[in-house]
Design an enzyme around this catalytic site. Structure first.
Site, PDB file in Angstrom:
ATOM      1  N   GLY A 129       0.874  -1.175   0.000  1.00  0.00           N
ATOM      2  CA  GLY A 129       0.000   0.000   0.000  1.00  0.00           C
ATOM      3  C   GLY A 129       0.909   1.223   0.000  1.00  0.00           C
ATOM      4  N   ALA A 130       0.833   1.986  -1.095  1.00  0.00           N
ATOM      5  CA  ALA A 130       1.723   3.157  -1.218  1.00  0.00           C
ATOM      6  C   ALA A 130       0.895   4.435  -1.199  1.00  0.00           C
ATOM      7  CB  ALA A 130       2.548   3.048  -2.505  1.00  0.00           C
ATOM      8  N   GLY A 131      -0.136   4.438  -0.353  1.00  0.00           N
ATOM      9  CA  GLY A 131      -0.983   5.622  -0.244  1.00  0.00           C
ATOM     10  C   GLY A 131      -0.439   6.582   0.797  1.00  0.00           C
ATOM     11  N   ASN A 132      -1.357   7.220   1.533  1.00  0.00           N
ATOM     12  CA  ASN A 132      -0.933   8.228   2.514  1.00  0.00           C
ATOM     13  C   ASN A 132      -0.048   7.641   3.612  1.00  0.00           C
ATOM     14  OD1 ASN A 132      -2.128  10.455   1.351  1.00  0.00           O
ATOM     15  ND2 ASN A 132      -4.073  10.165   2.425  1.00  0.00           N
ATOM     16  N   ARG A 146     -15.448   2.563  10.395  1.00  0.00           N
ATOM     17  CA  ARG A 146     -14.355   1.698   9.916  1.00  0.00           C
ATOM     18  C   ARG A 146     -14.924   0.367   9.427  1.00  0.00           C
ATOM     19  NH1 ARG A 146     -12.548   3.863  14.886  1.00  0.00           N
ATOM     20  NH2 ARG A 146     -10.659   5.131  14.764  1.00  0.00           N
ATOM     21  N   ASN A 177     -11.957  -4.356   1.992  1.00  0.00           N
ATOM     22  CA  ASN A 177     -10.598  -4.592   2.505  1.00  0.00           C
ATOM     23  C   ASN A 177     -10.319  -6.066   2.799  1.00  0.00           C
ATOM     24  OD1 ASN A 177      -9.931  -1.964   2.120  1.00  0.00           O
ATOM     25  ND2 ASN A 177     -10.039  -1.345   4.276  1.00  0.00           N
ATOM     26  N   ASN A 237      -7.922  -1.089   8.036  1.00  0.00           N
ATOM     27  CA  ASN A 237      -9.163  -1.178   8.824  1.00  0.00           C
ATOM     28  C   ASN A 237     -10.242  -2.008   8.148  1.00  0.00           C
ATOM     29  OD1 ASN A 237      -8.948   0.290  11.269  1.00  0.00           O
ATOM     30  ND2 ASN A 237      -8.944   2.229  10.141  1.00  0.00           N
ATOM     31  N   ARG A 277      -2.864   9.276  21.030  1.00  0.00           N
ATOM     32  CA  ARG A 277      -3.920  10.309  21.057  1.00  0.00           C
ATOM     33  C   ARG A 277      -4.310  10.623  22.501  1.00  0.00           C
ATOM     34  NH1 ARG A 277      -7.102   7.661  15.960  1.00  0.00           N
ATOM     35  NH2 ARG A 277      -6.006   8.897  14.383  1.00  0.00           N
ATOM     36  N   HIS A 302     -10.098  -1.588  17.792  1.00  0.00           N
ATOM     37  CA  HIS A 302      -9.883  -0.232  17.274  1.00  0.00           C
ATOM     38  C   HIS A 302     -11.186   0.277  16.657  1.00  0.00           C
ATOM     39  CE1 HIS A 302      -7.774   3.167  15.642  1.00  0.00           C
ATOM     40  NE2 HIS A 302      -7.990   2.814  14.399  1.00  0.00           N
TER      41      HIS A 302
HETATM   42  N1  NAD Z   1      -5.036   0.805  12.331  1.00  0.00           N
HETATM   43  C1  NAD Z   1      -5.083   2.125  12.419  1.00  0.00           C
HETATM   44  O1  NAD Z   1      -4.913   2.689  13.500  1.00  0.00           O
HETATM   45  C2  NAD Z   1      -5.288   2.948  11.191  1.00  0.00           C
HETATM   46  C3  NAD Z   1      -4.987   4.325  11.184  1.00  0.00           C
HETATM   47  C4  NAD Z   1      -5.186   5.052  10.017  1.00  0.00           C
HETATM   48  C5  NAD Z   1      -5.643   4.407   8.861  1.00  0.00           C
HETATM   49  N2  NAD Z   1      -5.913   3.082   8.897  1.00  0.00           N
HETATM   50  C6  NAD Z   1      -6.333   2.348   7.712  1.00  0.00           C
HETATM   51  O2  NAD Z   1      -5.202   2.131   6.877  1.00  0.00           O
HETATM   52  C7  NAD Z   1      -5.619   1.940   5.528  1.00  0.00           C
HETATM   53  C8  NAD Z   1      -4.777   2.808   4.593  1.00  0.00           C
HETATM   54  O3  NAD Z   1      -4.970   4.175   4.879  1.00  0.00           O
HETATM   55  P1  NAD Z   1      -4.298   5.297   3.911  1.00  0.00           P
HETATM   56  O4  NAD Z   1      -4.654   6.588   4.502  1.00  0.00           O
HETATM   57  O5  NAD Z   1      -2.887   4.958   3.615  1.00  0.00           O
HETATM   58  O6  NAD Z   1      -5.182   5.048   2.589  1.00  0.00           O
HETATM   59  P2  NAD Z   1      -4.813   5.441   1.082  1.00  0.00           P
HETATM   60  O7  NAD Z   1      -6.070   5.339   0.295  1.00  0.00           O
HETATM   61  O8  NAD Z   1      -4.052   6.699   1.055  1.00  0.00           O
HETATM   62  O9  NAD Z   1      -3.820   4.263   0.637  1.00  0.00           O
HETATM   63  C9  NAD Z   1      -4.220   2.950   0.450  1.00  0.00           C
HETATM   64  C10 NAD Z   1      -3.427   2.384  -0.705  1.00  0.00           C
HETATM   65  O10 NAD Z   1      -3.751   0.996  -0.833  1.00  0.00           O
HETATM   66  C11 NAD Z   1      -3.689   0.705  -2.216  1.00  0.00           C
HETATM   67  N3  NAD Z   1      -4.361  -0.563  -2.492  1.00  0.00           N
HETATM   68  C12 NAD Z   1      -5.692  -0.794  -2.668  1.00  0.00           C
HETATM   69  N4  NAD Z   1      -5.877  -2.096  -2.924  1.00  0.00           N
HETATM   70  C13 NAD Z   1      -4.659  -2.695  -2.873  1.00  0.00           C
HETATM   71  C14 NAD Z   1      -4.228  -4.016  -3.055  1.00  0.00           C
HETATM   72  N5  NAD Z   1      -5.067  -5.022  -3.338  1.00  0.00           N
HETATM   73  N6  NAD Z   1      -2.907  -4.278  -2.950  1.00  0.00           N
HETATM   74  C15 NAD Z   1      -2.023  -3.271  -2.679  1.00  0.00           C
HETATM   75  N7  NAD Z   1      -2.381  -1.993  -2.512  1.00  0.00           N
HETATM   76  C16 NAD Z   1      -3.693  -1.712  -2.619  1.00  0.00           C
HETATM   77  C17 NAD Z   1      -4.331   1.899  -2.885  1.00  0.00           C
HETATM   78  O11 NAD Z   1      -3.994   1.967  -4.259  1.00  0.00           O
HETATM   79  C18 NAD Z   1      -3.742   3.040  -2.055  1.00  0.00           C
HETATM   80  O12 NAD Z   1      -2.542   3.533  -2.649  1.00  0.00           O
HETATM   81  C19 NAD Z   1      -7.123   2.241   5.537  1.00  0.00           C
HETATM   82  O13 NAD Z   1      -7.849   1.031   5.594  1.00  0.00           O
HETATM   83  C20 NAD Z   1      -7.331   3.045   6.817  1.00  0.00           C
HETATM   84  O14 NAD Z   1      -8.634   2.946   7.312  1.00  0.00           O
HETATM   85  C21 NAD Z   1      -5.769   2.358  10.037  1.00  0.00           C
HETATM   86  O1  LMR Z   2     -10.442   6.647  11.767  1.00  0.00           O
HETATM   87  C1  LMR Z   2     -10.054   6.043  10.765  1.00  0.00           C
HETATM   88  O2  LMR Z   2     -10.825   5.657   9.880  1.00  0.00           O
HETATM   89  C2  LMR Z   2      -8.587   5.806  10.551  1.00  0.00           C
HETATM   90  C3  LMR Z   2      -7.903   5.251  11.750  1.00  0.00           C
HETATM   91  O3  LMR Z   2      -8.502   4.072  12.210  1.00  0.00           O
HETATM   92  C4  LMR Z   2      -7.709   6.243  12.842  1.00  0.00           C
HETATM   93  O4  LMR Z   2      -8.044   5.940  13.988  1.00  0.00           O
HETATM   94  O5  LMR Z   2      -7.201   7.342  12.560  1.00  0.00           O
END
Ligand code: NAD
Ligand code: LMR
Length: 320
Positions: free
Chosen positions: A10-13, A89, A96, A121, A152, A176
């Site tokens: 996953g190369a997103g945010n 979530r 997912n 998530n 937090r 979570h």
């Molecule tokens: N556990 C936590 O505390 C927590 C905190 C923040 C975010 N998150 C979760 O983390 C995840 C990612 O968040 P983000 O902000 O980076 O999202 P994002 O949309 O910026 O990045 C997600 C990336 O996953 C890629 N992707 C989608 N399907 C894929 C696959 N099959 N294989 C590989 N890559 C794939 C997308 O192209 C995208 O680049 C979300 O599910 C978010 O809810 C969890």
């Molecule tokens: O709240 C969300 O959807 C992202 C993550 O689980 C968070 O707690 O920031």
């Protein structure tokens, strides 16, 4: 000695921020994987060009091919979708879960000895499913949420008591979600438990209750502000802390979503509890004494996670 190999699925945010932090901290060479063509390659090139300024020489590559994560030491999974305002979530579960299946199979085939940190998530269900799909040992697959939720809680407590965050220690247990359990009794400022600080007149029960509630909805607060996605800086920092604990055998005691086999009265479920992370992954689940209210809250949280697993099994019968 060969450098560690860090694979980020996953190369997103969060994935991009993880790569930046891992490079700045010199954790090893980095492979960014994503299904979208060009994004991991573009981010890898951009991040590589930080090297001459920052003085790091980590090799950072982007790929759409699981073969490139071969023999990774640490894998951090953020693949999938993030929620937008108005969503919970849990609304992400269907999409997912399919992503976790592809990621789990990719890990199984290419990096079965890695320490895997799941962030996607809904966290507690996704880390459970990722472990099932990958077949890795339970101690090598862990979920990141408690480190973020505790950060937090600690941030809000430091503001309340007007002290440096360095003085604050706090624990958030459970799943979570909105039912997570910030444990006030085990949260301290310079070693002084919060209930004692209330007795000393430094805060009030009402103000602490409000902070507990703000912590529980901390992710939603940021989603509401950003509107296009969810938090990523603190989630990435939290994931990196867990990776460092493993890579440097730090034996850190961190709240993480770990596989339980009877601890806290929970069996075959991933849920947030204090664990020790070192070179063997999750080396110990630490059972702390909880008062009746915290126990009851934890049970509510565990029940919410159980419901999500039932939903996962309903969607993918290979999990049943
Ligand atoms: N556990 C936590 O505390 C927590 C905190 C923040 C975010 N998150 C979760 O983390 C995840 C990612 O968040 P983000 O902000 O980076 O999202 P994002 O949309 O910026 O990045 C997600 C990336 O996953 C890629 N992707 C989608 N399907 C894929 C696959 N099959 N294989 C590989 N890559 C794939 C997308 O192209 C995208 O680049 C979300 O599910 C978010 O809810 C969890
Ligand atoms: O709240 C969300 O959807 C992202 C993550 O689980 C968070 O707690 O920031």
């Amino acid at each position: 000695m060969a450098r560690n190999k860090i694979a980020l699925i996953g190369a997103g945010n969060i994935g991009g921020t993880l790569a930046h932090l891992a490079a700045l901290k010199g954790l090893g060479d980095i492979v960014l994987f994503d299904v979208v063509e060009g994004v991991p390659q573009g981010k890898a090139l951009d991040l590589s060009q930080c090297g001459p300024v920052e003085g790091f020489d980590a090799k950072i590559t982007g790929t759409n091919d699981y073969a490139d994560i071969k023999d990774a030491d640490v894998i951090i999974v953020t693949a999938g979708v993030a929620r937008k305002p108005g969503m919970s979530r849990d609304d992400l579960l269907g999409i997912n879960l399919k992503v976790m299946k592809a990621v789990g199979e990719g890990i199984k085939a290419n990096a079965p000895n890695a320490f895997v940190i799941c962030i996607t998530n809904p966290l507690d269900a996704m880390v459970w499913a990722l472990r099932e799909f990958s077949g890795l040992p339970h101690n090598k697959v862990v979920g990141m949420a408690g480190v973020l939720d505790s950060a937090r809680f600690s941030h809000f407590l430091a503001e309340e008591f007007q002290v440096s965050v360095k003085e604050v220690n706090s624990f958030v247990l459970g799943g979570h979600g909105d039912t997570m359990v910030p444990v006030v009794e085990y949260s301290t400022v310079a070693g002084i438990p919060i209930p004692d600080l209330i007795k000393m007149g430094r805060s009030t029960q009402e103000r602490i209750d409000a902070i507990v509630q703000r912590t529980r909805s901390g992710g939603g607060e940021i989603v509401g502000l950003l509107k296009t996605g969810s938090a990523f800086y603190a989630p990435a920092t939290s994931g990196i802390a867990m990776a460092e604990a493993y890579l440097y055998d730090q034996k850190r005691l961190l709240p993480c979503a770990a596989h339980l086999t009877g601890q806290y009265g929970v069996d075959n479920l991933y849920v947030g509890v204090p664990v020790i992370i070192g070179k063997d992954g999750v080396e110990q689940v630490v059972e702390i004494e909880l008062d009746a209210a915290a126990k009851a809250n934890l049970q509510v949280s565990v029940d919410a996670v159980k419901e999500l697993l039932v939903a996962c099994k309903g969607i993918d019968n290979s999990l049943a």
